[in-house]
Enzyme design. Structure first.
Site, PDB file in Angstrom:
ATOM      1  N   CYS A 163       3.135 -19.946   7.650  1.00 56.49           N
ATOM      2  CA  CYS A 163       1.844 -19.440   7.172  1.00 56.49           C
ATOM      3  C   CYS A 163       1.185 -20.344   6.144  1.00 56.49           C
ATOM      4  O   CYS A 163       0.068 -20.066   5.708  1.00 56.49           O
ATOM      5  CB  CYS A 163       2.020 -18.037   6.604  1.00 56.49           C
ATOM      6  SG  CYS A 163       2.804 -16.920   7.782  1.00 56.49           S
ATOM      7  N   HIS A 303      -2.658 -15.114  -1.187  1.00 59.21           N
ATOM      8  CA  HIS A 303      -1.973 -15.024   0.106  1.00 59.21           C
ATOM      9  C   HIS A 303      -1.964 -13.563   0.544  1.00 59.21           C
ATOM     10  O   HIS A 303      -2.257 -13.272   1.699  1.00 59.21           O
ATOM     11  CB  HIS A 303      -0.559 -15.585  -0.022  1.00 59.21           C
ATOM     12  CG  HIS A 303       0.172 -15.670   1.277  1.00 59.21           C
ATOM     13  ND1 HIS A 303      -0.304 -16.405   2.339  1.00 59.21           N
ATOM     14  CD2 HIS A 303       1.341 -15.108   1.697  1.00 59.21           C
ATOM     15  CE1 HIS A 303       0.546 -16.300   3.362  1.00 59.21           C
ATOM     16  NE2 HIS A 303       1.547 -15.520   2.994  1.00 59.21           N
ATOM     17  N   GLU A 314       3.747 -12.567  -5.551  1.00 57.19           N
ATOM     18  CA  GLU A 314       2.561 -13.377  -5.830  1.00 57.19           C
ATOM     19  C   GLU A 314       1.906 -12.963  -7.146  1.00 57.19           C
ATOM     20  O   GLU A 314       1.467 -13.811  -7.929  1.00 57.19           O
ATOM     21  CB  GLU A 314       1.551 -13.283  -4.690  1.00 57.19           C
ATOM     22  CG  GLU A 314       0.356 -14.201  -4.885  1.00 57.19           C
ATOM     23  CD  GLU A 314      -0.547 -14.308  -3.675  1.00 57.19           C
ATOM     24  OE1 GLU A 314      -1.410 -15.211  -3.664  1.00 57.19           O
ATOM     25  OE2 GLU A 314      -0.402 -13.493  -2.737  1.00 57.19           O
ATOM     26  N   LYS A 335      -7.122 -11.019   3.778  1.00 65.44           N
ATOM     27  CA  LYS A 335      -6.269 -10.501   4.857  1.00 65.44           C
ATOM     28  C   LYS A 335      -6.419  -8.990   4.991  1.00 65.44           C
ATOM     29  O   LYS A 335      -6.073  -8.425   6.025  1.00 65.44           O
ATOM     30  CB  LYS A 335      -4.806 -10.870   4.599  1.00 65.44           C
ATOM     31  CG  LYS A 335      -4.489 -12.348   4.786  1.00 65.44           C
ATOM     32  CD  LYS A 335      -2.998 -12.609   4.623  1.00 65.44           C
ATOM     33  CE  LYS A 335      -2.658 -14.085   4.804  1.00 65.44           C
ATOM     34  NZ  LYS A 335      -3.095 -14.921   3.683  1.00 65.44           N
ATOM     35  N   HIS A 340      -3.498 -11.082   9.246  1.00 73.76           N
ATOM     36  CA  HIS A 340      -2.791 -12.332   8.919  1.00 73.76           C
ATOM     37  C   HIS A 340      -2.838 -13.274  10.120  1.00 73.76           C
ATOM     38  O   HIS A 340      -2.231 -13.002  11.148  1.00 73.76           O
ATOM     39  CB  HIS A 340      -1.354 -12.004   8.537  1.00 73.76           C
ATOM     40  CG  HIS A 340      -0.623 -13.135   7.879  1.00 73.76           C
ATOM     41  ND1 HIS A 340      -1.127 -14.411   7.786  1.00 73.76           N
ATOM     42  CD2 HIS A 340       0.607 -13.190   7.289  1.00 73.76           C
ATOM     43  CE1 HIS A 340      -0.262 -15.192   7.168  1.00 73.76           C
ATOM     44  NE2 HIS A 340       0.795 -14.473   6.858  1.00 73.76           N
ATOM     45  N   PHE A 399       7.026 -18.413   5.789  1.00 75.76           N
ATOM     46  CA  PHE A 399       8.450 -18.283   6.097  1.00 75.76           C
ATOM     47  C   PHE A 399       9.113 -19.652   5.954  1.00 75.76           C
ATOM     48  O   PHE A 399       8.534 -20.683   6.287  1.00 75.76           O
ATOM     49  CB  PHE A 399       8.646 -17.790   7.529  1.00 75.76           C
ATOM     50  CG  PHE A 399       8.388 -16.320   7.739  1.00 75.76           C
ATOM     51  CD1 PHE A 399       8.105 -15.471   6.686  1.00 75.76           C
ATOM     52  CD2 PHE A 399       8.439 -15.792   9.023  1.00 75.76           C
ATOM     53  CE1 PHE A 399       7.882 -14.112   6.894  1.00 75.76           C
ATOM     54  CE2 PHE A 399       8.215 -14.440   9.235  1.00 75.76           C
ATOM     55  CZ  PHE A 399       7.934 -13.599   8.183  1.00 75.76           C
TER      56      PHE A 399
END
Length: 412
Positions: A163, A303, A314, A335, A340, A399
């Protein structure tokens, strides 16, 4: 002396619109692009919704013959590159094509092609597999097709950092221009992982929200009732250009790329560092590279995926980097509206950051109805806000513990 790098063209392919004015209007209006999935039968899936692009016609950019030879994710990128170059007003015949490059990120690549060809192999045998399978599914198919189509003979690469892919791609492209190895870069990210295998794989990880009855409220970053992210698809492509070149040709400049930071969590393949240590290092690195003080950042496009662990990590990271200034920041996650887009998310969110600078407006975090006490920043809940925006930090975390951050500044 470092060369200055500016944004002169941009495009999006998203569930909230495929042209910039429509996209920005929908973002500022707090609309959601999430809905029931239609492209394949999801009746026996535990998750039956996502950010699917219902109206996508590549025929204006890609011939009918080539559509069959290019996977959907690369089609998004190719159409996006065409629109971004068009909005930039660049004449690619003016200049050295060996200094015009492309760098596109994708977390997964041609998953649709892999699935379709596996069915052929399994039921009809190896001689029925398409000879175009490999050039369709490889992650660098997006960069390769753009290079071929527009004659970009300079740096040509592809990034796959889950991502964080698009943000790493834009950051690397920025550095190529800054270091005088290119003058123009077409860059960003593209993804099309809403397939039976993609949907079931993420669902089996328990990564996805399961609000099938009300999908538009499913993506709810920083909300106490969040239960996972929403799988989406699309592309965000920008044109980066050396500043003096852009100025001399009278280009519209949407912002200046000021800094790029990246790091690794080295902690877990799918879960973030709970203290946000890796994210903190990436943000701090981007700020150092930009040569900005903490209080010069006005907005963070987070994010913010709507996962229980990620949003808290975050928030912790932002507070550790910005200290007391964190309470003065606008922080929002688009998002909440788009879902996403995996490896493409950073490309679309970079465009959002540039538009926030251009319009002096911060987009909202929608569905933020019951704030999580552990997420205690100003997330611009539910309504866009007109305010001073001098510089934007855009965060992407993937990831594998990949962290990438970009800083964009308003031109004087």
């Amino acid at each position: 002396m470092r060369r200055r790098v500016v944004v002169t063209g941009m495009s999006v392919v998203t569930a909230l619109g495929n042209d910039i004015p429509e996209f920005w209007d929908n973002i500022c209006a707090g609309k959601s692009g999430v809905g029931p999935l239609r492209r394949f039968d999801v009746s026996n899936f535990k998750v039956r919704f996502g950010g699917e692009i219902a109206e996508f016609d590549p025929s204006e950019t890609i011939s009918s013959r080539d559509v069959k030879r290019i996977d959907r994710f690369a089609q998004f990128a190719l159409v996006g590159a065409h629109k971004a170059l068009e909005t930039s007003g660049i004449d690619l015949t003016d200049g050295d094509p060996y200094r015009h490059g492309v760098l596109i990120g994708s977390g997964i690549g041609g998953l649709q092609e892999i699935e379709q060809q596996h069915v052929k192999l399994f039921y009809r045998g190896p001689d029925r597999v398409s000879p175009f399978m490999i050039p369709k599914l490889i992650v660098n198919a997006a960069s390769g097709n753009i290079s071929v189509r527009f004659g970009l003979r300079g740096p040509n690469s592809a990034i796959a950092t889950a991502c964080a892919s698009a943000t790493n791609a834009i950051g690397d492209a920025f550095k190529l221009i800054q270091d005088d190895r290119a003058d123009i870069m077409v860059t960003g990210g593209s993804e099309s992982a809403i397939t039976p295998m993609g949907l079931s794989g993420f669902a089996r990880m328990n990564a996805l929200s399961r609000r099938n009855e009300n999908p538009q409220t499913a993506s709810r970053p920083f909300d106490k009732d969040r239960d996972g992210f929403v799988l989406s698809e699309g592309a965000g492509i920008v044109v980066l250009e050396e500043y003096e070149r852009a100025r001399k040709r009278g280009a519209t400049i949407y912002g200046e790329v000021l800094g790029y930071g990246m790091s690794a969590d080295a902690s877990h393949m799918t879960a973030p560092d709970p203290e946000g240590a890796g994210a903190s290092r990436a943000m701090s690195g981007a700020l150092r590279d930009a040569r900005l003080e903490l209080d010069q950042i006005d907005y963070i496009n987070a994010h913010g995926t709507s996962t229980p662990l990620g949003d808290v990590a975050e928030t912790t990271a932002i507070k550790s980097v910005f200290n007391s200034h964190s309470k003065k920041l606008c922080v929002s996650s688009t998002k909440s509206q788009l879902g996403h887009l995996l490896g493409a998310s950073g490309g679309v969110e970079f465009v959002v950051g540039a538009l926030a600078l251009h319009h002096q407006t911060v987009p909202p975090t929608i569905n933020l109805d019951n704030p999580d006490p552990e997420c205690d920043l100003d997330y611009v809940p539910n309504e866009a806000r007109t305010t001073k925006v001098r510089a934007v930090l855009s965060n992407s975390f993937g990831f594998g513990g990949h962290n990438a951050c970009l800083v964009i500044g308003k031109m004087d």
